[in-house]
Scaffold this active site. Sequence first.
Site, PDB file in Angstrom:
ATOM      1  N   SER A 306      29.405-101.960 -31.508  1.00  0.00           N
ATOM      2  CA  SER A 306      30.080-100.703 -31.134  1.00  0.00           C
ATOM      3  C   SER A 306      29.406 -99.991 -29.886  1.00  0.00           C
ATOM      4  CB  SER A 306      30.958 -99.650 -32.661  1.00  0.00           C
ATOM      5  OG  SER A 306      30.770 -99.034 -32.387  1.00  0.00           O
ATOM      6  N   ASP A 317      27.959-105.170 -16.374  1.00  0.00           N
ATOM      7  CA  ASP A 317      28.471-105.026 -15.773  1.00  0.00           C
ATOM      8  C   ASP A 317      28.029-104.198 -14.067  1.00  0.00           C
ATOM      9  OD1 ASP A 317      30.212-106.337 -17.010  1.00  0.00           O
ATOM     10  OD2 ASP A 317      31.886-104.336 -17.795  1.00  0.00           O
ATOM     11  N   LYS A 331      33.092-104.762 -32.305  1.00  0.00           N
ATOM     12  CA  LYS A 331      34.109-104.096 -32.407  1.00  0.00           C
ATOM     13  C   LYS A 331      34.283-103.346 -30.953  1.00  0.00           C
ATOM     14  CE  LYS A 331      34.161 -99.912 -35.588  1.00  0.00           C
ATOM     15  NZ  LYS A 331      34.241 -99.142 -34.519  1.00  0.00           N
TER      16      LYS A 331
END
Length: 440
Positions: A306, A317, A331
Site C-alpha cells: 500500500s 520512478d 496492494k
Amino acid sequence: MSFRLSLAILLALGGTSAWAQQTPEQEQAREVGSSDDPDAAETAPAKVPLEEIRRYVAVFNAVKDAYVEPVQDKDLMQSAIRGLLLDLDPHSTYFDKDDAAAFDEQSTGAYDGIGVELLQQPDNTLRVISPIDDTPAAKAGIKAGDVITAIDGKPISGKDGMEPLRGEPGSSITLTLVREGTPKPFDVSLTRQTIRIASVRSRLLEPGYGYLRISAFQTDTAADFQKHIDRLQAGGKLRGLVLDLRSNPGGLLLAAVQVADELLDKGTIVSTRGRISISDSKFEATPGDRLAGAPVMVLVDAGSASAAEVLAGALRDNQRARVIGSRTFGKGSVQTVLPLDNGDSVKLTTARYYTPSGRSIQASGIVPDVVLHPDGEDQPASLADYSEAKLPGHLRGDEEDQEGYVAGDVLDGDKPIDAALAELKKKVAVSAPTPGRQTR
C-alpha cells in the site's frame, strides 16, 4: 513543505485511514440518476433493483420464520450489509461505531492489543500482514503470512473476529497459528499491552551512511522522518541512506506522500483514478530535498504494501532511489471511509493508484532493481502465496497475468540491510565526481 491535493476527501491505503467528509460533488453525484444526460450513466447510481429487493425480503422472512433459533432483525440486517461488501474485494468492509473508532485510532499509533496488522479471510481465519516492531506479536515470533485459526481455543467468529485481540493491558491471550512449512498448528501466548508505535527509527550504519526504518505510515510519520534525517546529519551531510520499508503494511497515504516530498525536488509522487472524478487525484513534489541529492536505497519485501509501495514507486520512478529486496505485496487500491448517518461507516475501494510512470501495481507489486532471497536457517516459512494476487476476490490488476509471476519473500534480520548498504556504497562510488587534473 506543501503539495497539490486535488481530491476533496482524504484517501487511505492499508491498515489505517483518515475520515472522509461528504462534499458538494458527492451530493451532486447522488442526484445524477435523475438526469437526462446520457454521459451521466457511468457515474449515476443504478436504480434500486426491486425484484432483487423482493427476493431478499423473502429470504429474510424465511430465516425469521424457520431458522432453528430466533434471530434478531438487527443481526440479520448487519449480516446482509456485510455480505453486500464481502464479495467486492478483501479491503471493502462495513464498520459499526466501535469498529470505526478502533480502525481510526490506528492512525495515531496508540491502542490496546498485541500489535499486528491482519486481514480476515473468507473462512474467518486471520492472515497476518505483518507484526509491528517492538510489540507483543513481534516479540512472540509471529511472522507475516501466519494464519490465526483460533483465539483462546475458540474458533474465530466472522462478525467480530479481530475484536478478541484487543483487551486490557496486562491481560493474556493465546493464539493458534498455522504456518506454512510447520506440520501442525501451534499455540503462542501473548500479553496485551498499550501499543504506542514509533513509526520511524534510525541509526548510523557507518560514518556517512544512515539507516532509517518506517514501520507504518501514521499521522506523525512525516514529522518524525524530518527529525530523524536531521539527527543523522547532525555531524555532517550523509553520503547515502538505506530506507527500510520491509513488512510495512501501509497506512495514511498523506504520510507517504509527505515523506516522498522530503526527498524529491520535483515530479509526480502518485496519482489515483476511479470511476468518478472525485476519486481522481494527483500529488506533486515541491522543491527541497532534505538529503541534498545523497543516494537512497529503498529496502522492501513481500510485506511492504500500500502506502509503502507508493513511496518506493515514487522514488524509483523519479530516479531518486533504487529498490532492493523482494517483490512487494501488490496492494494498489485506494480505500475511502464514508461515514453514515447512524455513526457507522463503509470502507470502500474507490480507486487504483498509479506510480509516476503511470503504472498500476495492483496485484503485481514492485519488482526490485536488486532481488534478495532469504537464506539458510534464517529463512522464514515459505510464503509462496503471500501477495494481493492470491487473496480471494481481490481487485484484478493491469499486469496481473504477466508471465512468470512469483510472489515475493519476507526478508527478516540484518542481512538485507548489509546487502542494501553494499549496493548503496556502489551507487555512491559511481556518483562521486572524478577529480580532475589540476594545473597552475
